[in-house]
Enzyme design. Structure first.
Site, PDB file in Angstrom:
ATOM      1  N   CYS A   1      22.456  20.992  55.135  1.00  0.00           N
ATOM      2  CA  CYS A   1      22.352  21.257  53.694  1.00  0.00           C
ATOM      3  C   CYS A   1      21.435  22.438  53.368  1.00  0.00           C
ATOM      4  CB  CYS A   1      21.919  20.006  52.947  1.00  0.00           C
ATOM      5  SG  CYS A   1      20.509  19.202  53.691  1.00  0.00           S
TER       6      CYS A   1
ATOM      7  N   GLY B   1      18.467  15.961  47.418  1.00  0.00           N
ATOM      8  CA  GLY B   1      19.427  16.512  46.468  1.00  0.00           C
ATOM      9  C   GLY B   1      20.386  17.455  47.181  1.00  0.00           C
TER      10      GLY B   1
ATOM     11  N   THR C   1      27.678  14.034  57.669  1.00  0.00           N
ATOM     12  CA  THR C   1      27.491  15.378  58.226  1.00  0.00           C
ATOM     13  C   THR C   1      26.546  15.398  59.429  1.00  0.00           C
ATOM     14  OG1 THR C   1      25.895  15.595  56.439  1.00  0.00           O
ATOM     15  CG2 THR C   1      27.998  16.724  56.153  1.00  0.00           C
ATOM     16  N   ASN C   2      25.560  14.513  59.448  1.00  0.00           N
ATOM     17  CA  ASN C   2      24.604  14.412  60.576  1.00  0.00           C
ATOM     18  C   ASN C   2      24.502  12.941  60.974  1.00  0.00           C
ATOM     19  OD1 ASN C   2      23.839  17.205  60.200  1.00  0.00           O
ATOM     20  ND2 ASN C   2      22.565  16.534  58.492  1.00  0.00           N
TER      21      ASN C   2
ATOM     22  N   LEU D   1      15.548  16.472  53.782  1.00  0.00           N
ATOM     23  CA  LEU D   1      14.728  17.537  53.208  1.00  0.00           C
ATOM     24  C   LEU D   1      14.525  17.275  51.713  1.00  0.00           C
ATOM     25  CD1 LEU D   1      16.603  20.557  54.920  1.00  0.00           C
ATOM     26  CD2 LEU D   1      14.841  19.088  55.882  1.00  0.00           C
TER      27      LEU D   1
ATOM     28  N   VAL E   1      22.757   6.994  56.073  1.00  0.00           N
ATOM     29  CA  VAL E   1      23.085   8.059  57.017  1.00  0.00           C
ATOM     30  C   VAL E   1      24.297   8.854  56.516  1.00  0.00           C
ATOM     31  CG1 VAL E   1      23.595   8.535  59.444  1.00  0.00           C
ATOM     32  CG2 VAL E   1      22.276   6.495  58.835  1.00  0.00           C
TER      33      VAL E   1
HETATM   34  C1  LIG Z   1      19.288  17.954  56.633  1.00  0.00           C
HETATM   35  C2  LIG Z   1      20.666  17.728  56.196  1.00  0.00           C
HETATM   36  O1  LIG Z   1      21.516  18.496  56.503  1.00  0.00           O
HETATM   37  S1  LIG Z   1      21.063  16.369  55.358  1.00  0.00           S
HETATM   38  C3  LIG Z   1      22.670  16.659  54.819  1.00  0.00           C
HETATM   39  C4  LIG Z   1      22.971  15.701  53.800  1.00  0.00           C
HETATM   40  N1  LIG Z   1      23.806  16.273  52.892  1.00  0.00           N
HETATM   41  C5  LIG Z   1      25.026  15.849  52.774  1.00  0.00           C
HETATM   42  O2  LIG Z   1      25.489  14.923  53.413  1.00  0.00           O
HETATM   43  C6  LIG Z   1      25.781  16.600  51.783  1.00  0.00           C
HETATM   44  C7  LIG Z   1      26.225  15.759  50.743  1.00  0.00           C
HETATM   45  N2  LIG Z   1      27.395  15.050  51.182  1.00  0.00           N
HETATM   46  C8  LIG Z   1      28.502  15.084  50.474  1.00  0.00           C
HETATM   47  O3  LIG Z   1      28.571  15.717  49.453  1.00  0.00           O
HETATM   48  C9  LIG Z   1      29.639  14.282  51.010  1.00  0.00           C
HETATM   49  O4  LIG Z   1      29.156  13.223  51.779  1.00  0.00           O
HETATM   50  C10 LIG Z   1      30.651  15.102  51.843  1.00  0.00           C
HETATM   51  C11 LIG Z   1      31.188  16.205  50.986  1.00  0.00           C
HETATM   52  C12 LIG Z   1      29.970  15.697  53.083  1.00  0.00           C
HETATM   53  C13 LIG Z   1      31.759  14.173  52.309  1.00  0.00           C
HETATM   54  O5  LIG Z   1      32.397  13.647  51.170  1.00  0.00           O
HETATM   55  P1  LIG Z   1      33.244  12.286  51.121  1.00  0.00           P
HETATM   56  O6  LIG Z   1      33.280  11.607  52.431  1.00  0.00           O
HETATM   57  O7  LIG Z   1      34.532  12.591  50.472  1.00  0.00           O
HETATM   58  O8  LIG Z   1      32.450  11.471  50.040  1.00  0.00           O
HETATM   59  P2  LIG Z   1      31.111  10.673  50.110  1.00  0.00           P
HETATM   60  O9  LIG Z   1      30.305  11.036  51.270  1.00  0.00           O
HETATM   61  O10 LIG Z   1      30.458  10.838  48.793  1.00  0.00           O
HETATM   62  O11 LIG Z   1      31.520   9.164  50.313  1.00  0.00           O
HETATM   63  C14 LIG Z   1      32.819   8.665  50.583  1.00  0.00           C
HETATM   64  C15 LIG Z   1      32.834   7.210  50.227  1.00  0.00           C
HETATM   65  O12 LIG Z   1      31.981   6.507  51.124  1.00  0.00           O
HETATM   66  C16 LIG Z   1      31.048   5.762  50.407  1.00  0.00           C
HETATM   67  N3  LIG Z   1      29.809   5.697  51.156  1.00  0.00           N
HETATM   68  C17 LIG Z   1      29.016   6.717  51.541  1.00  0.00           C
HETATM   69  N4  LIG Z   1      27.947   6.253  52.199  1.00  0.00           N
HETATM   70  C18 LIG Z   1      28.072   4.911  52.231  1.00  0.00           C
HETATM   71  C19 LIG Z   1      27.289   3.853  52.746  1.00  0.00           C
HETATM   72  N5  LIG Z   1      26.122   4.070  53.357  1.00  0.00           N
HETATM   73  N6  LIG Z   1      27.738   2.585  52.593  1.00  0.00           N
HETATM   74  C20 LIG Z   1      28.874   2.339  51.954  1.00  0.00           C
HETATM   75  N7  LIG Z   1      29.666   3.275  51.421  1.00  0.00           N
HETATM   76  C21 LIG Z   1      29.261   4.541  51.561  1.00  0.00           C
HETATM   77  C22 LIG Z   1      30.881   6.501  49.109  1.00  0.00           C
HETATM   78  O13 LIG Z   1      30.352   5.669  48.123  1.00  0.00           O
HETATM   79  C23 LIG Z   1      32.288   6.930  48.834  1.00  0.00           C
HETATM   80  O14 LIG Z   1      33.013   5.862  48.301  1.00  0.00           O
HETATM   81  P3  LIG Z   1      34.126   6.116  47.173  1.00  0.00           P
HETATM   82  O15 LIG Z   1      35.153   6.986  47.834  1.00  0.00           O
HETATM   83  O16 LIG Z   1      34.588   4.746  46.853  1.00  0.00           O
HETATM   84  O17 LIG Z   1      33.411   6.801  46.059  1.00  0.00           O
END
Ligand SMILES: CC(=O)SCCNC(=O)CCNC(=O)[C@H](O)C(C)(C)COP(=O)(O)OP(=O)(O)OC[C@H]1O[C@@H](n2cnc3c(N)ncnc32)[C@H](O)[C@@H]1OP(=O)(O)O
Length: 515
Positions: A251, A218, A119-120, A418, A116
């Site tokens: 996204c 992606g 962002t959502n 998506l 999960v």
């Molecule tokens: C239809 C839709 O809209 S789906 C949208 C989905 N898209 C997204 O979420 C966009 C992509 N997301 C991102 O790029 C990022 O999550 C952001 C920019 C939103 C937030 O960034 P951040 O919180 O800084 O980083 P990120 O999400 O990568 O993870 C932070 C930490 O949590 C950890 N983490 C994330 N998910 C998990 C999980 N399920 N279990 C354990 N750890 C986790 C990551 O490994 C990371 O650890 P690290 O700091 O040791 O590397």
């Protein structure tokens, strides 16, 4: 030592949840369509009742987005999704083709692991729980550490509603002690059949590397092209509604606007009148310094924020009522930071000569979010078809990216995961739906009688490597293809009419359900 102990307990918890989830998946696989529908109705109702409080909880815990918009996402992932999928056939016999004499039978995949995103964090739980149950599966969630409380609460809402309507214990669960250890454990444990990974690129890659089937998404970087025949007012209204929705966290939301020289003045004026603020070069630089860290990686501190928060942090003055910050860009890639994904209330802005230049620019922008989504605003169908060739899995027309990509304003399946196609590193290119969570077995009756093939001269020579024959492998294959099943042979298969065929398949389905 304390951390080590936490990690050990969190891994143990993940193992326990996986075991219970697997048992629940075996139980629900035997449920009838009516039982599944009753459970889904109960979940949709509970989702609706908790949409607002969970939206508020998610906005508060993560600091991302707008509580009311998150509430709407929860509504979409419960009520709207239920209305869309309730009539979908996902169990038992899916289809029967009397010409090819094949019958498709659905089989649930088993236990799903749902990753999960922050962002959502609540709508994704609703969405994945609903599609998992619709296809007769159980699901276990791994929350993002910065959204663990609201994800856990959303899971409880779905689980309680499912169990109240007759679902087995363990059907929907979530780890309460998130850690990389527990996430890895779930990704790799034998009980989990498939992973649906929505989140940052690191997590999606880890899911794809777990050694089992995974559906991952992606990154996006959606351009919105306002073509010269577009209704500019309408185009700007939909882009603004999309970009401000949950402060741009979806996204599929627009990351840049492309207009033409011929409609540039009208687009700029309309954007300004609808709350767009065009930043100067210096202001754009200051904002970009905040939005990204280590190159083009999004800085979570400014994801899903209002323009007021971003402007205050960047030390720039913006007019009252500003809804989106806009920075003009002359190129894509190094030196043009707004050409990358931002997931917040900031847009890049480009002006091109004509649609051909817009094509090239869209492709270059999409390289930073390949396979995801783009939109075009136009009255010209021919241009739409030309843009369908762009490297995006969703080409949205005359609608906003957030609402269009997730199926809220379009005919796409309602989804918060998506697919981005193989070019975007995804195993699917569509909006993920219940049909991605079933195995489809095909019952196929013989159409051609191959029982006498060993008597055939060609086959004899083929098998014995007799080079004296004038028969080539192609002749052999075509002679084989010409053979047709005789009515008698068909009867020997034990089923010579459709009624018998259907009865046989029903037997297979009941056998699969252990009845
Ligand atoms: C239809 C839709 O809209 S789906 C949208 C989905 N898209 C997204 O979420 C966009 C992509 N997301 C991102 O790029 C990022 O999550 C952001 C920019 C939103 C937030 O960034 P951040 O919180 O800084 O980083 P990120 O999400 O990568 O993870 C932070 C930490 O949590 C950890 N983490 C994330 N998910 C998990 C999980 N399920 N279990 C354990 N750890 C986790 C990551 O490994 C990371 O650890 P690290 O700091 O040791 O590397």
């Amino acid at each position: 030592m304390e951390n080590f102990d936490y990690d050990l307990r969190s891994i143990q918890e993940a193992r326990d949840l996986a075991r219970c989830g697997e048992a629940a998946s075996k139980a629900i696989a035997k449920y009838t369509d009516e039982q599944i529908d009753a459970i889904l109705r109960s979940m949709a109702k509970a989702g609706e009742e908790h949409a607002l409080c969970l939206g508020e909880m998610a906005a508060e815990e993560t600091g991302f987005g707008v509580a009311m918009d998150k509430a709407y996402k929860n509504h979409a992932a419960s009520t709207l999704l239920y209305d869309q999928i309730k009539g979908m056939k996902t169990t038992g016999i899916l289809s029967e083709d009397t010409v090819t004499r094949t019958i498709e039978v659905a089989e649930p995949v088993g236990l799903i692991m749902g990753i999960v995103p922050s962002t959502n964090p609540t709508s994704t739980v609703f969405f994945k729980s609903m599609i998992a149950i619709k296809s007769g599966n159980a699901i276990v969630f791994s929350p993002h550490p910065s959204a663990a409380k609201c994800t856990l609460k959303a899971t409880e809402v779905m689980r309680n509603a499912a169990i109240a309507a007759g679902a087995p214990e363990g059907i929907i669960s979530c780890v309460t002690m998130p850690s990389m250890g527990s996430t890895n454990e779930l990704m790799k444990c034998k009980e989990v059949s498939i992973i649906i990974a929505t989140g940052g690129p690191g997590m999606v890659k880890a899911a794809y590397s777990a050694g089992k089937p995974a559906i991952g998404v992606g990154a996006g970087n959606s351009p919105a092209y306002i073509e010269k025949t577009a209704d500019v007012k309408h185009a700007v209204r939909t882009i603004m509604a999309s970009k401000t929705f949950d402060y741009g966290t979806i996204c599929a939301s627009e990351q840049s606007i492309i207009c033409e020289e011929s409609n540039h003045a009208e687009v700029v004026s309309e954007l300004k009148s609808q709350g767009g603020y065009f930043m100067t070069k210096e202001e754009t630089d200051k904002v970009c310094n905040l939005l990204f860290k280590n190159g083009h990686n999004m800085n979570a501190k400014f994801v899903g924020r209002s323009p007021q928060v971003i402007a205050a942090a960047a030390g720039i003055q913006i007019p009252e009522g500003t809804r989106v910050l806009i920075g003009k860009q002359e190129g894509v890639g190094e030196g043009y930071p707004l050409s990358y994904e931002k997931l917040t209330t900031v847009l890049g802005f480009y002006t091109v000569k004509d649609w051909e230049e817009a094509c090239g620019l869209s492709i270059r922008l999409l390289q930073n979010g390949i396979g995801h989504t783009m939109s075009i605003h136009t009255q010209d169908r021919d241009k739409v078809i030309k843009f369908a060739a762009k490297p995006a899995s969703r080409i949205l027309v005359n609608t906003g990216g957030s609402q269009g990509g997730t199926g809220i304003s379009t005919g796409l399946p309602i989804a918060f995961t998506l697919g981005c196609g193989t070019c975007g590193g995804s195993s699917v290119s569509e909006n993920v739906s219940p049909k991605h969570l079933i195995n489809i077995k095909t019952v196929a009756y013989g159409l051609k009688d191959c029982s006498t093939i060993v008597e055939d001269d060609n086959t004899f020579m083929w098998k014995n490597g007799n080079t004296k024959t004038s028969s080539s492998p192609a002749d052999f294959v075509s002679s084989f293809d010409k053979k047709e099943t005789t009515p008698a042979a068909s009867c020997q298969s034990g089923c010579d009419d459709n009624e018998k065929l259907a009865a046989l398949v029903k037997e297979i389905v009941l056998a699969m359900k252990g009845q």
